[in-house]
Design a protein around this motif. Structure first.
Motif, PDB file in Angstrom:
ATOM      1  N   UNK A 153       1.258  -0.830   0.334  1.00 41.13           N
ATOM      2  CA  UNK A 153       0.509  -0.477  -0.283  1.00 41.13           C
ATOM      3  C   UNK A 153       1.123   1.697  -0.434  1.00 41.13           C
ATOM      4  N   UNK A 154       1.855   1.041   1.143  1.00 38.87           N
ATOM      5  CA  UNK A 154       2.736   2.331   0.808  1.00 38.87           C
ATOM      6  C   UNK A 154       3.576   2.284  -0.838  1.00 38.87           C
ATOM      7  N   UNK A 155       4.212   1.540  -1.174  1.00 36.63           N
ATOM      8  CA  UNK A 155       4.776   1.383  -2.218  1.00 36.63           C
ATOM      9  C   UNK A 155       3.796   2.012  -3.331  1.00 36.63           C
ATOM     10  N   UNK A 156       2.538   1.604  -3.200  1.00 31.55           N
ATOM     11  CA  UNK A 156       1.236   2.422  -4.410  1.00 31.55           C
ATOM     12  C   UNK A 156       0.871   3.482  -4.328  1.00 31.55           C
ATOM     13  N   UNK A 157       1.393   3.678  -3.408  1.00 37.41           N
ATOM     14  CA  UNK A 157       0.900   5.299  -3.084  1.00 37.41           C
ATOM     15  C   UNK A 157       2.340   6.089  -3.077  1.00 37.41           C
ATOM     16  N   UNK A 158       3.376   5.647  -2.933  1.00 38.77           N
ATOM     17  CA  UNK A 158       4.713   6.497  -3.276  1.00 38.77           C
ATOM     18  C   UNK A 158       4.646   6.316  -5.424  1.00 38.77           C
ATOM     19  N   UNK A 159       4.699   5.289  -5.625  1.00 37.11           N
ATOM     20  CA  UNK A 159       5.232   4.853  -7.195  1.00 37.11           C
ATOM     21  C   UNK A 159       3.517   4.272  -7.781  1.00 37.11           C
ATOM     22  N   UNK A 160       2.837   4.635  -7.801  1.00 36.08           N
ATOM     23  CA  UNK A 160       1.951   3.422  -8.464  1.00 36.08           C
ATOM     24  C   UNK A 160       1.805   2.121  -8.073  1.00 36.08           C
ATOM     25  N   UNK A 161       2.759   1.839  -7.302  1.00 36.37           N
ATOM     26  CA  UNK A 161       3.157   0.073  -7.200  1.00 36.37           C
ATOM     27  C   UNK A 161       4.198  -0.690  -7.941  1.00 36.37           C
ATOM     28  N   UNK A 162       5.106   0.619  -8.622  1.00 39.31           N
ATOM     29  CA  UNK A 162       6.076  -0.809  -8.984  1.00 39.31           C
ATOM     30  C   UNK A 162       7.120  -1.121  -8.398  1.00 39.31           C
ATOM     31  N   UNK A 163       7.261  -2.184  -8.882  1.00 39.87           N
ATOM     32  CA  UNK A 163       8.175  -3.113  -8.193  1.00 39.87           C
ATOM     33  C   UNK A 163      10.105  -2.901  -8.794  1.00 39.87           C
ATOM     34  N   UNK A 164      10.896  -1.993  -8.471  1.00 43.16           N
ATOM     35  CA  UNK A 164      11.905  -2.001  -9.462  1.00 43.16           C
ATOM     36  C   UNK A 164      13.245  -2.693  -7.367  1.00 43.16           C
ATOM     37  N   UNK A 165      14.706  -2.526  -8.275  1.00 43.04           N
ATOM     38  CA  UNK A 165      15.817  -3.197  -7.277  1.00 43.04           C
ATOM     39  C   UNK A 165      15.687  -2.089  -6.413  1.00 43.04           C
ATOM     40  N   UNK A 166      15.594  -0.536  -6.280  1.00 45.73           N
ATOM     41  CA  UNK A 166      16.112   0.324  -5.204  1.00 45.73           C
ATOM     42  C   UNK A 166      14.873   0.109  -4.079  1.00 45.73           C
ATOM     43  N   UNK A 167      13.436  -0.700  -4.391  1.00 50.28           N
ATOM     44  CA  UNK A 167      12.558  -1.194  -2.942  1.00 50.28           C
ATOM     45  C   UNK A 167      12.684  -1.803  -2.732  1.00 50.28           C
ATOM     46  N   UNK A 168      13.300  -2.658  -2.865  1.00 49.10           N
ATOM     47  CA  UNK A 168      14.109  -3.858  -1.687  1.00 49.10           C
ATOM     48  C   UNK A 168      15.078  -3.923  -0.601  1.00 49.10           C
ATOM     49  N   UNK A 169      16.559  -2.372  -1.561  1.00 51.18           N
ATOM     50  CA  UNK A 169      16.846  -2.079  -0.941  1.00 51.18           C
ATOM     51  C   UNK A 169      17.257  -1.522  -0.329  1.00 51.18           C
ATOM     52  N   UNK A 170      15.736  -0.817  -0.293  1.00 48.93           N
ATOM     53  CA  UNK A 170      15.459   0.587   0.561  1.00 48.93           C
ATOM     54  C   UNK A 170      15.321  -0.127   2.022  1.00 48.93           C
ATOM     55  N   UNK A 171      14.393  -1.188   1.625  1.00 49.05           N
ATOM     56  CA  UNK A 171      13.459  -2.256   2.936  1.00 49.05           C
ATOM     57  C   UNK A 171      15.094  -2.450   3.629  1.00 49.05           C
ATOM     58  N   UNK A 172      16.017  -3.003   2.873  1.00 51.86           N
ATOM     59  CA  UNK A 172      16.744  -4.083   3.819  1.00 51.86           C
ATOM     60  C   UNK A 172      17.388  -3.042   4.698  1.00 51.86           C
ATOM     61  N   UNK A 173      17.709  -1.915   3.736  1.00 50.04           N
ATOM     62  CA  UNK A 173      18.529  -0.911   4.162  1.00 50.04           C
ATOM     63  C   UNK A 173      17.270  -0.745   6.164  1.00 50.04           C
ATOM     64  N   UNK A 174      16.354   0.020   5.947  1.00 50.69           N
ATOM     65  CA  UNK A 174      15.507   0.243   6.910  1.00 50.69           C
ATOM     66  C   UNK A 174      15.810  -1.465   8.197  1.00 50.69           C
ATOM     67  N   UNK A 175      15.357  -2.464   6.833  1.00 47.43           N
ATOM     68  CA  UNK A 175      15.354  -3.174   8.245  1.00 47.43           C
ATOM     69  C   UNK A 175      16.920  -3.137   8.674  1.00 47.43           C
ATOM     70  N   UNK A 176      18.241  -2.955   8.328  1.00 46.49           N
ATOM     71  CA  UNK A 176      19.279  -3.653   8.998  1.00 46.49           C
ATOM     72  C   UNK A 176      19.298  -2.440  10.036  1.00 46.49           C
ATOM     73  N   UNK A 177      19.141  -1.251   9.639  1.00 46.00           N
ATOM     74  CA  UNK A 177      19.248   0.115  10.619  1.00 46.00           C
ATOM     75  C   UNK A 177      18.317  -0.290  12.133  1.00 46.00           C
ATOM     76  N   UNK A 178      17.486  -0.493  11.740  1.00 45.10           N
ATOM     77  CA  UNK A 178      16.266  -0.627  12.860  1.00 45.10           C
ATOM     78  C   UNK A 178      17.163  -2.057  13.943  1.00 45.10           C
TER      79      UNK A 178
END
Length: 202
Positions: A58-83
């Motif tokens: 839902x967040x992805x759809x609101x930010x870029x209309x739901x397009x799944x790209x590599x940077x999406x997974x990179x952002x998620x991974x960085x967020x989880x690692x930083x947490x």
């Protein structure tokens, strides 16, 4: 898609990763502190990942209309690692403190209810029981005195009407035997005695 939108999406995914880590640690701490059954953990894991996937999409759809790209997974991974590197311990400590605070508040409320409501009601019940017991004993004492005073007149009355009662008794005797009046009166007397003993002779 512009570069700014890509960076925006990556930042949103990073925040989503932080949120996923926070929720995961939170429910894990809650399930451990509240001692959930072990078989609940796989169920909660499935529910968590399903909810997390829906929220991230839902967040992805609101930010870029739901397009799944590599940077999406990179952002998620960085967020989880930083947490888990920076915030995990603080979140766990905070959640444990919140649980302790809620438990202490509930315990305080229950103690207040016990002091304000439960104990006064128990005291009132015991007081009423004592009053009723004293009243019943005083009533029995008065009845005994009345019976002793009335007994001579009662015996005189029975002696006077005995000639009239004998024929009536002979006439009623078959019906009383048929309906078992004496047995029913005896059982009723025993029930009254048992109730009396139960409520006033403890």
């Amino acid at each position: 898609m512009t570069l700014d939108m890509q960076w925006m999406t990556m930042a949103v995914m990073l925040l989503s990763g932080l949120g996923m880590g926070t929720v995961f640690d939170g429910y894990r701490v809650v399930s451990h502190e509240l001692k959930f059954p072990r078989w609940w953990l796989p169920v909660l894991d499935v529910i968590y990942w399903m909810a997390a996937a829906l929220v991230v999409f839902r967040v992805l759809y609101a930010s870029n209309n739901g397009e799944v790209r590599a940077y999406v997974f990179i952002g998620l991974a960085i967020g989880i690692i930083l947490y888990y590197l920076l915030l995990s311990k603080a979140v766990i400590v905070t959640v444990k403190w919140l649980i302790r605070a809620v438990q202490a508040f509930i315990s305080f409320v229950l103690k207040c209810l016990d002091i304000i409501i439960v104990k006064p009601l128990l005291l009132l019940y015991k007081l009423l029981k004592i009053i009723l017991g004293f009243g019943s004993a005083f009533t029995i004492f008065l009845l005994k005195i009345v019976i002793q005073l009335v007994r001579p007149f009662w015996r005189l009355l029975v002696w006077i009407i005995r000639p009239i009662l004998r024929p009536i008794g002979r006439w009623l005797s078959p019906y009383m035997n048929k309906w078992q009046v004496a047995e029913k009166l005896r059982k009723l007397g025993l029930q009254i005695v048992n109730l009396w003993t139960k409520w006033f002779r403890r």
